[in-house]
Design a protein around this motif. Structure first.
Motif, PDB file in Angstrom:
ATOM      1  N   GLU A  31      -7.053   0.902  -7.423  1.00 50.52           N
ATOM      2  CA  GLU A  31      -8.327   0.943  -6.706  1.00 50.52           C
ATOM      3  C   GLU A  31      -8.607  -0.426  -6.127  1.00 50.52           C
ATOM      4  OE1 GLU A  31     -11.723   2.368  -8.939  1.00 50.52           O
ATOM      5  OE2 GLU A  31     -10.644   4.137  -9.647  1.00 50.52           O
TER       6      GLU A  31
ATOM      7  N   GLN B  17     -10.762   1.645  -1.261  1.00 48.84           N
ATOM      8  CA  GLN B  17     -10.067   2.881  -1.646  1.00 48.84           C
ATOM      9  C   GLN B  17     -11.007   3.830  -2.374  1.00 48.84           C
ATOM     10  OE1 GLN B  17      -7.026   3.185  -0.597  1.00 48.84           O
ATOM     11  NE2 GLN B  17      -6.735   1.055   0.015  1.00 48.84           N
TER      12      GLN B  17
ATOM     13  N   MET C 238      -0.729   3.803  -2.165  1.00 48.14           N
ATOM     14  CA  MET C 238      -2.015   4.307  -1.687  1.00 48.14           C
ATOM     15  C   MET C 238      -1.793   5.269  -0.516  1.00 48.14           C
ATOM     16  SD  MET C 238      -3.803   2.628  -3.867  1.00 48.14           S
ATOM     17  CE  MET C 238      -5.336   3.356  -3.530  1.00 48.14           C
TER      18      MET C 238
ATOM     19  N   PHE D  21     -12.115  10.066   1.065  1.00 46.03           N
ATOM     20  CA  PHE D  21     -11.516   8.741   1.265  1.00 46.03           C
ATOM     21  C   PHE D  21     -12.498   7.609   1.563  1.00 46.03           C
ATOM     22  CE2 PHE D  21      -7.920  11.597   2.509  1.00 46.03           C
ATOM     23  CZ  PHE D  21      -7.095  11.257   1.439  1.00 46.03           C
TER      24      PHE D  21
ATOM     25  N   GLU E 144      -3.430   6.305   7.927  1.00 47.85           N
ATOM     26  CA  GLU E 144      -4.781   5.928   7.538  1.00 47.85           C
ATOM     27  C   GLU E 144      -5.865   6.612   8.342  1.00 47.85           C
ATOM     28  OE1 GLU E 144      -4.479   1.657   7.557  1.00 47.85           O
ATOM     29  OE2 GLU E 144      -4.474   1.683   5.371  1.00 47.85           O
TER      30      GLU E 144
ATOM     31  N   ARG F   6     -14.703   4.445   1.876  1.00 42.96           N
ATOM     32  CA  ARG F   6     -14.738   3.204   1.111  1.00 42.96           C
ATOM     33  C   ARG F   6     -16.032   3.086   0.297  1.00 42.96           C
ATOM     34  NH1 ARG F   6     -12.777  -1.558   5.003  1.00 42.96           N
ATOM     35  NH2 ARG F   6     -14.836  -1.311   5.901  1.00 42.96           N
TER      36      ARG F   6
ATOM     37  N   ASN G   5      -8.265  10.331  -6.456  1.00 44.18           N
ATOM     38  CA  ASN G   5      -7.198  10.095  -5.493  1.00 44.18           C
ATOM     39  C   ASN G   5      -5.832  10.534  -6.008  1.00 44.18           C
ATOM     40  OD1 ASN G   5      -6.534   9.219  -2.936  1.00 44.18           O
ATOM     41  ND2 ASN G   5      -6.204   7.088  -3.552  1.00 44.18           N
TER      42      ASN G   5
ATOM     43  N   SER H 248      -9.695   6.262  -8.227  1.00 44.29           N
ATOM     44  CA  SER H 248      -8.329   6.694  -8.533  1.00 44.29           C
ATOM     45  C   SER H 248      -8.267   8.053  -9.225  1.00 44.29           C
ATOM     46  CB  SER H 248      -7.614   5.634  -9.369  1.00 44.29           C
ATOM     47  OG  SER H 248      -8.379   5.300 -10.498  1.00 44.29           O
TER      48      SER H 248
ATOM     49  N   PHE I  63       0.802  -1.229   0.000  1.00 42.90           N
ATOM     50  CA  PHE I  63       0.000   0.000   0.000  1.00 42.90           C
ATOM     51  C   PHE I  63       0.829   1.270   0.000  1.00 42.90           C
ATOM     52  CE2 PHE I  63      -2.865  -3.305   1.072  1.00 42.90           C
ATOM     53  CZ  PHE I  63      -4.043  -2.922   0.451  1.00 42.90           C
TER      54      PHE I  63
END
Ligand code: GLC
Length: 555
Positions: free
Chosen positions: A331, A335, A288, A417, A296, A419, A341, A338, A285
């Motif tokens: 992705e 997440q 990410m 962010f 996180e 999910r 992100n 993209s 990750f």
């Protein structure tokens, strides 16, 4: 590596489906396994040979199936085991193998194993979970904060002890120290091998091995707690257990394994993957974490630069170059989308998605496309936290408020962010509920479905979907894109991600302008080579338009 040395899962494209949001066939507002079977043509058109399903086992669905009650049963909301057998067979006819999600760090608190374990301290399964007494004077045994927020310990009246949960309290952690637990889990995996699946995605594997002693961590937030990840991830000795898994399940079968391994640094990959490692691939990750932050906790997301993202991606490429293989992904169901992100706000999202797709399908490794990514999905932004279903979005929101952020700021972090961004229903056509269901979907369909859907995009030559299909064909026609070595170019450039993929006969040069400005580069880089693909139609040597990606080939 030569093309002939490649295994089937290295040549193919993998696709992740979130079954609850893929296709409903019963008018219930949630997807079914039959729905996936009905949509196999879509996957075949993308060149998909491996289809990862997030958990479809019987589950109380506190964490959408990642709380497993029975590993050998299909949840009735998804259908039956006969439907699953049918899916495995029909997919197989199209050259698509099913990849099951093994959730082996924890079970549901409704799993019979847990019910038996909590019933008393003397039973056969008494030590199948991580039970501890309250600390002297009372209270949780340690100050660990679970990944979904709050204490990682839950008091159990029946047993008069606490149990550990890395995720939600309804997801008690299994005790991998117990040989019986390990055997029970390996038996589960073998049950699915015998059903004919093609591989496993292994959930949250870095957490299975706990430290010998459970001690408080240094508090890192206003709540006086310490992140459980920092206390238990990737504990020494974990690979011994996973080696047992390799010998007991994977070896001797034509199944591949890809493990979700948050906390394994790229430099450690050689111990985890390849001939001497345990898994075939590992989802790391590092990339990410660039926009999200390694901690996180969404409210603390950092500012970041493209060079950091490129460095993270290069880290995986180089650490698996000699003996190993990468899953390439931007992705998944945890997440955000993209295009939001990884690309600047205001980027044209169709072009952004086509640009990212070019990278996704040309890095060395097996690309994992996540449902909707091939249509260029963007994030949702619902007006209230009550509109969000995801257990972790809700706890992140609470955490942000406790950290002193305003409600508007906390909601903004959720928008960025959550999910749930990844979990809205698949958009198949411009009809009612985007063709996903005849009933009200469990999560709202994205309001852009009239323009972003499979039927509409299939008919448009310059859509995101058409570009994915073209790239999928291109990969198969150019061996260097499948097995060529990776070498990064222009590493310090803050706009262009550039690299070559070189095999014995040909070198592909990939240049992707991941910015919304034009970007120049030395035209010598592509001199003498032929343009084989371009997101914008044609190319100007030495110059990339905003969000333009090109592939050149030298023979
Ligand atoms: C993994 C899954 C995630 C789930 C968690 C707990 O990170 O991808 O969706 O909530 O494990 O099983």
């Amino acid at each position: 590596m030569e093309p002939d040395d490649m295994r089937w899962w290295q040549r193919t494209i993998a696709y992740e489906a979130y079954p609850k949001s893929f296709q409903d066939t019963r008018g219930q507002g949630t997807g079914t396994i039959r729905g996936i079977t009905e949509r196999l043509d879509h996957l075949a058109s993308l060149g998909v040979g491996a289809l990862w399903l997030t958990p479809v086992y019987r589950s109380p669905m506190v964490d959408n199936g990642y709380d497993v009650q029975d590993y050998r049963a299909i949840d009735p909301s998804f259908g039956t085991m006969a439907d699953m057998d049918e899916l495995i067979a029909r997919a197989g006819e199209r050259g698509i193998r099913i990849v099951m999600d093994l959730v082996f760090n924890h079970t549901s608190d409704q799993c019979p194993w847990f019910l038996e374990s909590r019933a008393g301290r003397d039973g056969d399964k008494a030590d199948w979970y991580l039970w501890r007494d309250a600390r002297p004077g009372g209270g949780a045994p340690t100050n660990w904060r679970s990944i979904f927020g709050g204490s990682a310990w839950e008091w159990c009246e029946e047993r008069q002890q606490y149990y550990l949960h890395t995720f939600a309290s309804a997801q008690p952690d299994l005790n991998w120290e117990s040989p019986d637990v390990r055997q029970a889990l390996f038996d589960v995996a073998n049950f699915w091998v015998e059903k004919g699946v093609g591989g496993f995605r292994v959930d949250a594997i870095t957490y299975i091995k706990k430290p010998d002693r459970f001690v408080d961590g240094t508090p890192d937030g206003e709540d006086g707690m310490a992140r459980i990840h920092d206390m238990t991830a990737n504990t020494e000795g974990i690979l011994d257990y996973l080696g047992e898994f390799k010998r007991g399940v994977l070896e001797g079968h034509d199944v591949f394994s890809v493990a979700e391994a948050n906390g394994v640094p790229a430099s450690d990959l050689p111990r985890w993957v390849g001939a001497d490692g345990v898994f075939d691939m590992l989802f790391g990750f590092d990339h990410m974490h660039v926009p999200m932050g390694a901690a996180e906790e969404w409210c603390h997301a950092p500012a970041w630069r493209l060079t950091e993202l490129k460095q993270a991606l290069t880290g995986y490429q180089t650490s698996t170059a000699a003996d190993g293989w990468c899953p390439v992904f931007f992705e998944n169901h945890d997440q955000p989308r993209s295009v939001d992100n990884f690309l600047p706000a205001g980027a044209d999202r169709t072009q952004a998605a086509r640009c990212l797709a070019t990278v996704l399908l040309t890095l060395r490794g097996t690309p994992f496309v996540y449902q909707g990514e091939e249509l260029g999905y963007a994030n949702v932004a619902w007006p209230s936290i009550d509109d969000y279903n995801d257990v972790s979005s809700r706890s992140q929101y609470e955490f942000a408020l406790r950290e002193g952020f305003s409600e508007a700021e906390a909601l903004e972090a959720v928008h960025r962010f959550s999910r749930d961004n990844a979990r809205t229903p698949m958009q198949w056509d411009a009809g009612r509920n985007a063709g996903f269901s005849s009933a009200t979907p469990w999560l709202p369909v994205h309001d852009d479905y009239a323009s972003q859907n499979v039927e509409g995009e299939a008919a448009e030559a310059d859509s995101v979907l058409s570009w994915y299909r073209e790239l999928a064909r291109l990969r198969q026609d150019h061996d260097e894109l499948l097995c060529g070595d990776y070498h990064e170019l222009l590493a310090d450039d803050e706009r262009i991600y550039a690299y070559t993929r070189a095999s014995a006969n040909a070198t592909a040069t990939v240049l992707a302008n991941l910015s919304v400005e034009p970007a120049g580069y030395d035209p010598g880089l592509t001199r003498g080579s032929a343009l084989v693909a371009s997101t914008h139609g044609g190319a100007t040597p030495g110059m990339l338009r905003p969000l333009e990606a090109v592939i050149y080939e030298t023979r």
